[in-house]
Design an enzyme around this catalytic site. Structure first.
Site, short mmCIF file in Angstrom:
data_model
loop_
_atom_site.label_atom_id
_atom_site.label_comp_id
_atom_site.label_asym_id
_atom_site.label_seq_id
_atom_site.Cartn_x
_atom_site.Cartn_y
_atom_site.Cartn_z
N LYS A 252 29.29 23.84 -12.93
CA LYS A 252 29.19 25.70 -12.05
C LYS A 252 28.76 26.39 -11.66
O LYS A 252 28.21 25.94 -11.08
CB LYS A 252 28.52 26.14 -13.98
N ARG B 8 33.04 19.03 -26.44
CA ARG B 8 34.08 18.23 -27.05
C ARG B 8 33.80 16.22 -26.94
O ARG B 8 33.76 15.82 -28.40
CB ARG B 8 35.75 18.76 -26.79
#
Ligand code: BES
Ligand code: MN
Ligand code: ZN
Length: 495
Positions: A274, A348
């Site tokens: 990120k 996920r």
């Protein structure tokens, strides 16, 4: 903090601060009117000076004749007709910070008529309880910081005492759950690691007899075949933990509600790293897990007649020589293979194996909550959490619980049409679905692991913490989950 219901003559109530509602155009609430009478019209006289015109803000009055309270805080509630639960709790927020400024730590609120039922009492008491939370673990308060509320009393008229008492007990329980979720969320990633979360869950079980905790370590997860979850923690020196908490409040044979919460204690993105700006906020990436902790505590403290299982997959997501690489293919516990096209879509991956694991508990329903996608914040902002489910009845149930708990959700589609975005040439599915509808394709990914039971997913990326001056965890969705569980367990909340 102590919460209490009181009745009797308000003029004679001994309290450091009596809070009375006032509507616009100087109209007094019934309670304020009674106190005004006892003080020979002193309140009405004060209001005629015009300070609370429009019925907003607060006015502090001392030494009112004929009144036992040390001070009276007149609280503007706006237009009488428009004053609902939401307006009351907002106004109460103003009153509570006014108390802090005056260094008042004990107060008595006379609930306005119409808001003195179960819902009104619970909302007001919860607001007060929430105001008494302050993060202190790595920053002790300065000496001149406003003191926290120690005791909050609510005055209600007699006939509704039973519902009010129940509301108060529920507010206490939900308040404790919210405070726990906020504290875990606010703790920095170097303290709140997967191991730390697991230890806290073990402590919770020790503190609450009705709660039991079991922790699966990486070896146990490998044994089961949780290849997706373990691929994420491989890039971290902190071992992953799968935390299982259970509460058996219902009949022995009643199917449990299973709550699953993303417990990513720090998300740097992995190899798909990120940008640096605001990356610190990724310590909140375990807020779904914290929500499960909070909801478990709330349910146990309320003593709800329900069976409940909380599952929190906890891991870090960091770049490392052994971390997932874009293009890697892993095999999930379900047997389905996943091509990891972006290592930052890790939530996920840890959730899918946990959702498959949930099958073994034969759940009545599974709710998962996760700070899953930045796309959900773009779609909905910070007010509602995103709700995804193919089950219309469940969607209604969750939406209604969110409204009632002032912890709202907004449903987004989970149509088959989106599923193709997850197609991969090298595995059963990819872990990302491209730029379009990122929150939806994340939910679509999870849906492939939840075929065995009724299921809903909450994307809490926008609601779990606040930015800016008020930066900190909100404790959401603990109020929503608590309300959902109260309703599911069939507990009476009316008079
Ligand atoms: N934890 C983040 C989602 C997130 C980002 C929550 C910002 C709150 C604020 C999640 O693991 C993530 O990185 N998601 C990616 C998914 C993408 C790679 C498909 C995202 O949202 O950018
Ligand atoms: Mn991520
Ligand atoms: Zn994440």
């Amino acid at each position: 903090m102590e919460l209490k219901i009181v009745g009797g003559d308000l003029a004679k109530a001994k309290t450091p601060c009596l809070i009375l509602g006032v509507y616009d155009k100087h109209k007094l609430s019934a309670a304020a009117e009674a106190v005004d009478k006892a003080s020979d019209g002193a309140i009405a006289k004060l209001l005629r000076k015009g300070d609370l015109d429009g019925g907003k803000g607060t006015l502090l009055a001392y030494d009112l004749p004929g009144i036992s309270a040390e001070r009276v805080l007149l609280l503007g509630l706006g237009k009488r007709k428009e004053c609902d639960r939401d307006k009351l709790t907002k106004a109460l927020g103003t009153a509570l910070s006014r108390l802090g400024e005056s260094r008042v730590t004990k107060a008595l609120l006379a609930l306005p008529a119409g808001l003195d039922d179960y819902a009104g009492v619970r909302a007001a008491a919860l607001k007060a309880a929430e105001s008494a939370y302050r993060y202190e673990q790595t920053k002790p308060p300065k000496e001149d910081a406003p003191p926290l509320l120690e005791r909050f009393e609510l005055w209600v008229e007699k006939p509704r005492r039973a519902a009010a008492e129940r509301a108060l007990a529920h507010a206490e329980a939900i308040g404790a759950g919210v405070a726990l979720a906020r504290e875990l969320g606010n703790l920095p990633g170097n303290i709140c690691t997967p191991t730390y979360l697991a230890e806290r869950a073990v402590e919770l079980a020790k503190a609450h007899e009705a709660l039991s905790t079991e922790v699966l370590d990486e070896a146990a997860m490998a044994e089961l075949g949780m290849g997706a979850l373990l691929s994420v923690s491989r890039g971290s020196r902190q071992p992953a933990k799968l935390i299982k908490m259970s509460y058996q409040g219902g009949a022995a044979d009643a199917k449990p509600v299973v709550l699953v919460g993303k417990g990513l204690t720090f998300d740097a993105g992995g190899i798909s790293i990120k940008p640096a700006s605001e990356m610190d906020e990724m310590k909140y990436d375990m807020a779904g897990g914290a929500g499960v902790f909070g909801a478990m505590v709330a349910a146990v403290r309320m003593g709800l007649p329900i069976n409940l299982i909380g599952l929190v997959p906890a891991s870090e997501n960091l770049p490392d020589g052994d971390a997932n690489k874009p293009g890697d293919v892993v095999t999930s516990l379900s047997g389905q293979t996943i091509e990891i096209l972006n290592t930052d879509a890790e939530g996920r991956l840890i959730l899918c194996d946990t959702l498959t694991y949930a099958e073994r508990f034969e759940p009545d329903v599974v709710l998962d909550m996760a700070t899953l996608t930045g796309a959900c914040i773009i779609a909905l902002g910070k007010h509602p959490s995103g709700l995804f489910t193919g089950d219309d009845k469940l969607a209604k149930e969750i939406t209604a619980a969110g409204e009632a708990a002032d912890d709202r959700v907004w449903r987004l589609p989970l149509w088959e049409d989106y599923q193709q975005q997850l197609d991969s040439n090298f595995a059963d599915m990819a872990n990302i679905g491209g730029r379009e509808a990122g929150a939806v394709t994340a939910a679509c990914f999870l849906s492939r692991f939840t075929k065995a039971y009724p299921w809903a997913h909450l994307d809490i990326a926008g609601t779990a913490w606040l930015k800016g001056k008020e930066k900190g965890a909100t404790g959401r969705p603990v109020p929503l989950l608590s309300e959902f569980l109260i309703r599911r367990s069939g507990v009476e909340t009316k008079d």
